[in-house]
Design a protein around this motif. Structure first.
Motif: not given
Length: 488
Positions: A247-264
């Motif tokens: 689902d797009s909601t799931t994928l978007l949340a995963f994408g945001i999470g991965v980007v933010l954790l990489a930034a961390f």
């Protein structure tokens, strides 16, 4: 051959080891342990106490079926998203201050949660309870590890802490069912109020305050990115259980999470005073200890979920009967916590206990794959669940000791913040992952009787659960043994 003192002709006193850790707790240490274990038990109960009341809450507050899962997930979002942050704050300003602030928040949130009359304020109260957990758990563990020196006393304290954690999670389901059936689901909130007040009064009497590391500064960019990233990741996993993994909601949340954790991670490499210093995260005992802890919690929470489905949807038992049978898991958890320190002595190290506990947990869970649809399977299933619970808590003790040993007191808040983060995230994602496996298998059994399809889905998910635990146990054993070999 004995020797004689040349000055006075007397034999010298037997040699002692002044640095050897004590083997007995003082009266104050015993009371401190009771206090901290009581707090951890209460938080563990909070995580699961509302789960069995979810259908009743949904009917009373008019919550849509597809939104019921957020009653549990909202708690996990606050707990998982801010554990590392509050663990670091505990290092900076003192663990007791954070511990007391978290208890106060838990008490207020629980009182308000029991008084709500709509779903919005209810979810807000659950988020606040999660934030309180993110404060109290790492601060409480930091207070525990700094109250007991490395050695038998700390191992015993951490063993009991692990027992209370898993027993609390199990007892939450039992207590929640009893309160919901006999009084009201609101008492799942109200029960925390007198407990919280008692802990707030007693804490200053037993726990000495500390100034913390006041010269350090909080890594604000790191705190924002890691908290937001973890919230997005946990939200994505929870959304997957509701909407599906594609689902797009799931994928978007995963994408945001991965980007933010990489930034961390990028921020931490360059921060003057990082939230999570790489010298701590690169310690193999911290890394692999937390990987082992991560998997043992995933396996245990998923097993409870899958056994709940099995007992109700396949064997046909009621929700109350199901909750009461989980008392067997509580007994296994308690015995595992009590005997785990002795196993450390027998096996030679907490790392060995972590691996052994994971293997026992994984094998006994995997054998549940063979459970059938007849009620005669109830006793074998409960015996295997008991052994799995015992191995799980033994693994928790090995995980806690491994992941917090060898660090100075001023970094214990960080170490316990990481272990708390491991617990909360793994507890949150275990059910959606194994639920997705079971659901995929059930859907593949189109045309089969629903009971048979459900059993097939549960069995496959159970097998995947057991194989995952055993595989990670072997990896943890290999890398931690490699570390010990390199140090020797």
């Amino acid at each position: 051959m004995s020797t004689v003192n040349s000055a006075d002709g007397t034999r010298p006193a037997p040699a002692t080891e002044p640095d050897a850790p004590p083997n007995r707790m003082t009266r104050r240490q015993t009371l401190t342990l009771v206090l901290l274990l009581g707090a951890q038990f209460t938080l563990a109960v909070d995580f699961s106490i509302m789960n069995v009341a979810v259908p009743v809450i949904g009917r009373e507050l008019d919550v849509a079926q597809e939104n019921l899962q957020w009653i549990a997930t909202s708690f996990a979002l606050g707990a998982a998203g801010f554990s590392l942050l509050f663990g670091r704050i505990a290092d900076m300003i003192g663990a007791r201050r954070v511990f007391l602030a978290g208890l106060a928040l838990l008490t207020v949130a629980s009182l308000l949660g029991g008084l709500v009359d709509s779903s919005g304020p209810l979810l807000a109260a659950r988020v606040a309870q999660g934030l309180a957990t993110a404060m109290v758990t790492p601060a409480g563990l930091a207070l525990l590890t700094t109250s007991f020196p490395e050695g038998p006393l700390r191992e015993r304290a951490l063993g009991l802490n692990g027992a209370m954690l898993s027993a609390g999670f199990t007892c939450g389901a039992i207590v929640g069912g009893l309160l919901t059936d006999t009084l009201s689901w609101r008492w799942g909130f109200f029960i925390n109020v007198p407990i919280g007040l008692l802990l707030i009064i007693v804490t200053p009497m037993l726990l000495a305050g500390s100034r913390g590391n006041r010269g350090s500064k909080l890594d604000i960019p790191g705190a924002i990115t890691v908290s937001a990233g973890l919230i997005a990741l946990v939200y994505g996993i929870s959304a997957a259980g509701q909407y599906g993994w594609s689902d797009s909601t799931t994928l978007l949340a995963f994408g945001i999470g991965v980007v933010l954790l990489a930034a961390f991670g990028f921020i931490e490499l360059r921060a003057a005073e990082p939230l999570a210093p790489l010298r701590v995260l690169k310690l193999r005992s911290v890394t692999w200890g937390n990987i082992g802890g991560f998997v043992t919690f995933i396996g245990f929470t998923a097993m409870i979920f899958l056994l709940t489905l099995y007992l109700q949807e396949v064997l046909g038992y009621s929700a109350m009967t199901t909750g009461l049978t989980f008392g067997v898991l509580g007994v296994g958890a308690f015995l595992g916590g009590v005997t785990a320190p002795r196993w450390i002595g027998v096996l030679g190290s907490p790392q060995a206990l972590l691996v052994a506990g994971l293997i026992v947990q994984g094998v006994t869970v995997g054998v549940l794959f063979f459970a059938g649809a007849e009620r005669g399977w109830l006793i074998p299933v409960l015996v295997l669940a008991f052994l799995s619970s015992y191995g799980h808590v033994a693994a928790i003790v090995g995980f806690m000791v491994t992941a917090t040993s060898g660090l100075p007191n001023e970094q214990q808040g960080l170490a316990t913040g990481i272990t708390t983060l491991t617990q909360q995230v793994s507890i949150t994602i275990g059910i959606p992952i194994m639920s997705a496996i079971a659901t995929a298998r059930i859907r593949s059994q189109a045309g089969a009787p629903i009971r048979d399809a459900t059993l097939s889905g549960i069995n496959v998910a159970i097998l995947a659960n057991g194989l995952l635990i055993v595989a990670v146990a072997l990896l943890v054993g290999f890398f931690l043994k490699k570390r010990r070999t390199a140090m020797s």
